[in-house]
Enzyme design. Structure first.
Site, mmCIF file in Angstrom:
data_model
loop_
_atom_site.group_PDB
_atom_site.id
_atom_site.type_symbol
_atom_site.label_atom_id
_atom_site.label_comp_id
_atom_site.label_asym_id
_atom_site.label_seq_id
_atom_site.Cartn_x
_atom_site.Cartn_y
_atom_site.Cartn_z
ATOM 1 N N ASN A 151 14.447 -6.986 50.639
ATOM 2 C CA ASN A 151 14.738 -6.078 51.757
ATOM 3 C C ASN A 151 16.199 -6.165 52.188
ATOM 4 O OD1 ASN A 151 12.091 -5.025 52.081
ATOM 5 N ND2 ASN A 151 11.499 -6.931 53.082
ATOM 6 N N ARG A 156 25.133 -7.399 52.272
ATOM 7 C CA ARG A 156 24.519 -8.505 53.013
ATOM 8 C C ARG A 156 24.135 -9.658 52.092
ATOM 9 N NH1 ARG A 156 19.009 -8.587 56.227
ATOM 10 N NH2 ARG A 156 19.404 -10.258 57.710
ATOM 11 N N ARG A 214 13.846 -15.512 54.513
ATOM 12 C CA ARG A 214 14.289 -15.972 53.195
ATOM 13 C C ARG A 214 14.672 -17.453 53.223
ATOM 14 N NH1 ARG A 214 16.627 -11.667 55.064
ATOM 15 N NH2 ARG A 214 16.150 -9.592 54.223
ATOM 16 N N LYS A 270 9.394 -8.267 40.986
ATOM 17 C CA LYS A 270 10.740 -7.719 40.836
ATOM 18 C C LYS A 270 11.794 -8.817 40.760
ATOM 19 C CE LYS A 270 14.379 -4.985 42.871
ATOM 20 N NZ LYS A 270 14.923 -4.372 44.087
ATOM 21 N N PRO A 287 13.491 -4.443 35.986
ATOM 22 C CA PRO A 287 13.051 -4.681 37.360
ATOM 23 C C PRO A 287 12.779 -3.335 38.039
ATOM 24 C CG PRO A 287 15.050 -5.915 36.840
ATOM 25 C CD PRO A 287 14.859 -4.914 35.749
ATOM 26 N N ASP A 289 11.662 -1.013 41.383
ATOM 27 C CA ASP A 289 11.424 -0.825 42.811
ATOM 28 C C ASP A 289 11.248 0.677 43.041
ATOM 29 O OD1 ASP A 289 13.965 0.238 42.617
ATOM 30 O OD2 ASP A 289 14.945 -1.384 43.714
ATOM 31 N N HIS A 291 13.280 2.855 44.048
ATOM 32 C CA HIS A 291 14.414 3.641 43.571
ATOM 33 C C HIS A 291 14.319 3.875 42.065
ATOM 34 C CE1 HIS A 291 16.099 3.179 47.521
ATOM 35 N NE2 HIS A 291 16.042 1.868 47.410
ATOM 36 N N PHE A 339 20.840 2.611 36.970
ATOM 37 C CA PHE A 339 20.797 2.043 38.322
ATOM 38 C C PHE A 339 22.176 2.135 38.971
ATOM 39 C CE2 PHE A 339 21.077 -1.388 41.389
ATOM 40 C CZ PHE A 339 19.837 -1.392 42.011
#
Length: 450
Positions: A151, A156, A214, A270, A287, A289, A291, A339
């Site tokens: 997330n 970040r 995390r 993932k 991987p 997701d 997207h 990607f």
């Protein structure tokens, strides 16, 4: 074209079609490269094209510095004061690391040629997005970095990984930026070891640093590794036993290696697949997701759920199988190119600069290496000219301006990020579920008005 080697650097002939540092080191594979703009001389001869940026990475015993011209990779390594050793041997070690890290034994141009022959979508973007290859990273660094990615966005994650290094790994040396020796020197920290992250108090420290939920995943994963494999470093490699054990997963088949990774805290399918692809030599792994699902749906005829939401194991496997059938044994590598082409910060990558139409621009690299876009997550706004044109008009999309679509994408991305922030706050006990529900309802309401 003549090659002018920067002072102190060695030269490796290597065209950008085989490796583009401007793309590979900014597309969300690794999060520890420092990127500095270089001052370009105004009297550069026409036959020379000087590098525009320097890229630095702190390894366990040295800092590797890279620069690139259209047909040459320049490299050097810097060591702490007082370290003895033969300079020629050191440069040979650095070159060996470069060849391994960037997997230069694999002919990327040939792979692009193969993908373009079988995939019209790839054929349209190959020239703009050349030189994007998979890194072969240290497995422990790769594992912890992608636990941080949950997330999250590239900016970040980069800050989190930087905090880990500064807090749990002593500085190896201090260096000034390459623009001038009169500038303030900055510390360079290696990535921390498993044992340095395994102590029980690490969780609370990481929460204080803003890692949210995390924090527990990182500490518990490091503790599991240390408890299973010990902490006595190898005298030859200076690696801890758990780091060496992770390296052995390269020799296991994909399913077995994935099973081992899924045992760790904070590692789902993932994250495990990112580690398999980016550090454990599983080149076919994609991987997935939401997207990547959108890419598969829009451009490869995937027929799955139209609403975004939780990625079920069945849906994950279907998307992965669909794209693997298109790209083959190196499907994970091809996926990385698509990607990257879908990242908002690469929206103008490879397009001609307005001031110099014949010179490709390098967006995504800003003068300040700390100012990466907060929207550097995989979006769905792939440049329109990079994908095949369809004879069918999408419902409701033909009359909307590009400005409107871009604004909508920005709003959606902001709401996604806000959801992630709220989820972190919930995990810290500083906000209640009602606020999270309001954010999600606001996002659904915004999307439904399009």
């Amino acid at each position: 074209m003549a090659v002018r080697v920067p002072a102190g650097f060695q030269a490796l002939p290597l065209p950008i079609a085989q490796l583009s540092l401007a793309a590979v080191l900014k597309c969300g594979q690794s999060f520890r490269w420092s990127i500095f703009p270089l001052q370009i001389s105004g009297n550069t001869p026409l036959q020379h094209v000087d590098p525009t940026h320097e890229y630095r990475l702190c390894l366990r015993d040295r800092v590797v510095c890279l620069r690139q011209s259209p047909d040459t990779l320049f490299y050097r390594s810097l060591f702490p004061t007082g370290v003895l050793g033969d300079q020629e041997q050191r440069e040979a070690e650095t070159l060996a690391w470069i060849r391994d890290y960037f997997q230069l034994d694999i002919d990327l141009v040939n792979l692009y040629r193969q993908w373009s022959a079988t995939d019209p979508v790839f054929n349209r973007i190959q020239d703009r997005f050349e030189g994007i290859r998979m890194l072969r990273q240290d497995p422990f660094e790769n594992l912890i970095s992608f636990i941080c990615s949950s997330n999250n966005n590239i900016s970040r994650i980069t800050k989190m990984v930087g905090s880990l290094c500064r807090t749990y790994s002593p500085a190896l040396l201090h260096l000034a930026p390459p623009a001038g020796s009169d500038l303030v020197e900055e510390p360079y920290h290696p990535f921390p070891s498993p044992s340095s992250l395994a102590a029980p108090e690490v969780s609370a420290q990481l929460r204080a640093l803003g890692f949210g939920y995390r924090a527990d995943f990182i500490q518990k994963t490091a503790a599991m590794l240390v408890e299973a494999h010990g902490v006595n470093r190898s005298p030859k490699t200076s690696s801890e036993p758990s780091e060496e054990w992770l390296m052995t997963l390269r020799d296991k088949d994909t399913a077995a290696a994935r099973t081992e990774l899924l045992n760790f805290m904070g590692v789902g399918r993932k994250v495990a697949d990112c580690v398999l692809l980016m550090s454990l030599d599983k080149r076919e792994v994609i991987p997935v997701d939401t997207h990547v699902q959108q890419i598969a749906t829009k451009y490869y005829g995937f027929r799955g759920p139209t609403k975004t939401g939780t990625m079920s194991p069945k849906l994950y496997e279907e998307v992965s199988s669909k794209l693997t059938a298109v790209w083959g044994d190196y499907a994970g590598w091809a996926h990385s190119v698509l990607f990257t082409s879908d990242l908002k910060s690469f929206a103008s990558y490879g397009l001609a600069s307005p001031s110099t139409p014949s010179t490709p621009s390098t967006p995504g690299l800003t003068p300040d290496r700390h100012s990466a876009s907060s929207q550097d997550t995989a979006g769905i706004a792939t440049p329109r000219d990079s994908m095949p044109k369809s004879g069918k008009r999408k419902r409701g999309g033909s009359n909307r301006s590009l400005e409107t679509k871009t604004r909508e994408a920005e709003i959606e991305e902001t709401l996604v990020q806000l959801e992630a922030v709220v989820e972190d706050a919930i995990s810290e006990g500083t906000v209640d579920l009602s606020l999270a529900d309001r954010v999600k309802r606001r996002r659904r309401g915004t999307l439904s008005t399009r």
